[in-house]
Design an enzyme around this catalytic site. Structure first.
Site: not given
Ligand code: NAD
Length: 358
Positions: A143, A193, A225, A249, A253
């Site tokens: 980001y 990852k 994942d 992020d 959620d």
């Protein structure tokens, strides 16, 4: 003890929910012998109206003069259209996080016992309980990396976003996670990852180094994942989950959805020195603003997080959380949680009941 708290009430339902959190803090202060002194700070749409910019000069300094910051929410359709950054409410949110050096975002996902029915997961999964803390790196990664867009010879336009992480950035967020785990059930799950990304391989190396420093904390690596799957299969296995900005992020959620209403979830953003910032995860809810309909519980639980993490007042924080649970266990709620019924109350009435239960 005396504590200085910066109040950024903000826009929409922000002032309503912060108002209830302040009443709860004052009841706690009276019970335990603390004095909370408040400084009101204008930020967001209301600041655009008052002084022409969402992040008025001196905002960071005013916050830094306090021990912690409690924020309601900022923004709304009235200020959504300006092309000038200083006239957009979100600019203020990014600026304050940057100016206060808030690199760690803490989002607890707790299924409150009285709301097990609101959990979209299978009943036997909900009954095992969910009480995890998502620790998201907030100021690095893709980001904030270099963005580019350019013409290629044979593939049309191409775009790229650079994902970079330094040892310093990984180590400081990792340390936060291990320290937090020591205050909880002493388990850290680090999400990466590492089978694909070099940033993840560095992340994992540093987390392993830290794990050796905290032998009392159980540690595991989880691929992102797999973490997304485990959060819906068996979220009760997690205590502290630490991860980089973009993974965090998305996963935070997901974690908040499995615990029910948006009006219940608090969050904290913290750095090394400056005051931490505590805020509900919801926005300014302009559709219900000024109608005494907003659920104040996320803001009240944000105040509890402030007591726990910035002021180290664990008993006082526990007391607030238990009072919230008691009110919910009695069946009282705001309309967002279970619709209108004879047990649904307004913002002020729910706040009063929580104060009474303290
Ligand atoms: P929102 O969270 O404000 O509202 C989404 C839905 O949830 C609405 O139907 C709302 O009524 C409901 N809701 C939210 N909080 C509630 C509460 N406490 N009690 C009862 N119902 C509640 O999200 P949105 O509609 O996408 O955003 C509205 C504004 O808030 C936008 O301007 C957005 O930029 C801003 N926003 C600010 C923050 C922040 O200040 N940190 C965060 C998110 C959104």
């Amino acid at each position: 003890m005396e504590y200085k708290i910066a109040l950024i009430r903000g826009d929409g339902i922000g002032p309503e929910v912060v108002g209830e959190a302040v009443k709860v803090l004052d009841v706690i202060g009276a019970k335990y012998g603390h004095k909370f002194n408040y400084t009101d700070i204008l930020m967001g749409g209301c600041a655009i109206d008052a002084v022409g910019k969402s992040y008025p000069d001196g905002t960071a300094e005013a916050c830094k003069a306090c021990d912690a910051v409690l924020l309601g929410a900022v923004g709304g359709p009235k200020w959504g259209h300006s092309t000038q950054p200083e006239k957009r409410p979100e600019t203020a949110l990014l600026s304050i996080r940057k100016d206060l050096g808030l690199y760690a975002n803490l989002r607890p996902a707790t299924l409150r016992p009285a709301l097990a029915d609101a959990c979209p997961l299978r009943r036997e999964t909900a009954e095992k309980g969910i009480d995890l803390m998502m620790v998201r790196e907030l100021t690095g990664g893709v980001y904030f990396g270099k963005r580019d867009r350019y013409q290629t010879e044979d593939r049309g336009v191409e775009a790229s976003d650079l994902m970079a992480y330094s040892e310093l950035e990984i180590e400081r967020i990792g340390r936060r996670a291990f320290e937090l785990a020591r205050l909880r059930r002493k388990k850290v799950s680090s999400v990466d990852k590492a089978n694909v990304l070099e940033t993840s391989r560095l992340w994992r190396e540093i987390m392993h180094r830290l794990a050796a420093e905290y032998p009392d904390v159980q540690y595991e690596d989880v691929l992102v994942d797999n973490c997304a799957m485990q959060l819906v299969r068996d979220p009760g296995q997690f205590d502290v989950v630490v991860t980089e900005n973009m993974f965090g992020d998305i996963l935070s959620d997901e974690a908040s959805m499995i615990t029910g209403s948006i009006g219940l979830l608090p969050s904290a953003s913290i750095g090394d020195t400056a005051p931490g910032l505590y805020e509900p995860i919801h926005g300014s809810a302009p559709d219900i603003a000024g109608q005494n309909k907003a659920n104040p519980i996320a803001a009240i639980l944000s105040a509890a997080m402030m007591l726990r993490y910035s002021f180290k007042l664990a008993a006082e924080a526990d007391n607030i959380e238990q009072a919230v649970d008691a009110v919910l266990a009695d069946g009282w709620h705001t309309a967002d949680m279970a619709g209108e019924s004879e047990k649904s109350l307004g913002t002020v009435e729910i706040g009063q009941l929580i104060c009474k239960n303290i």
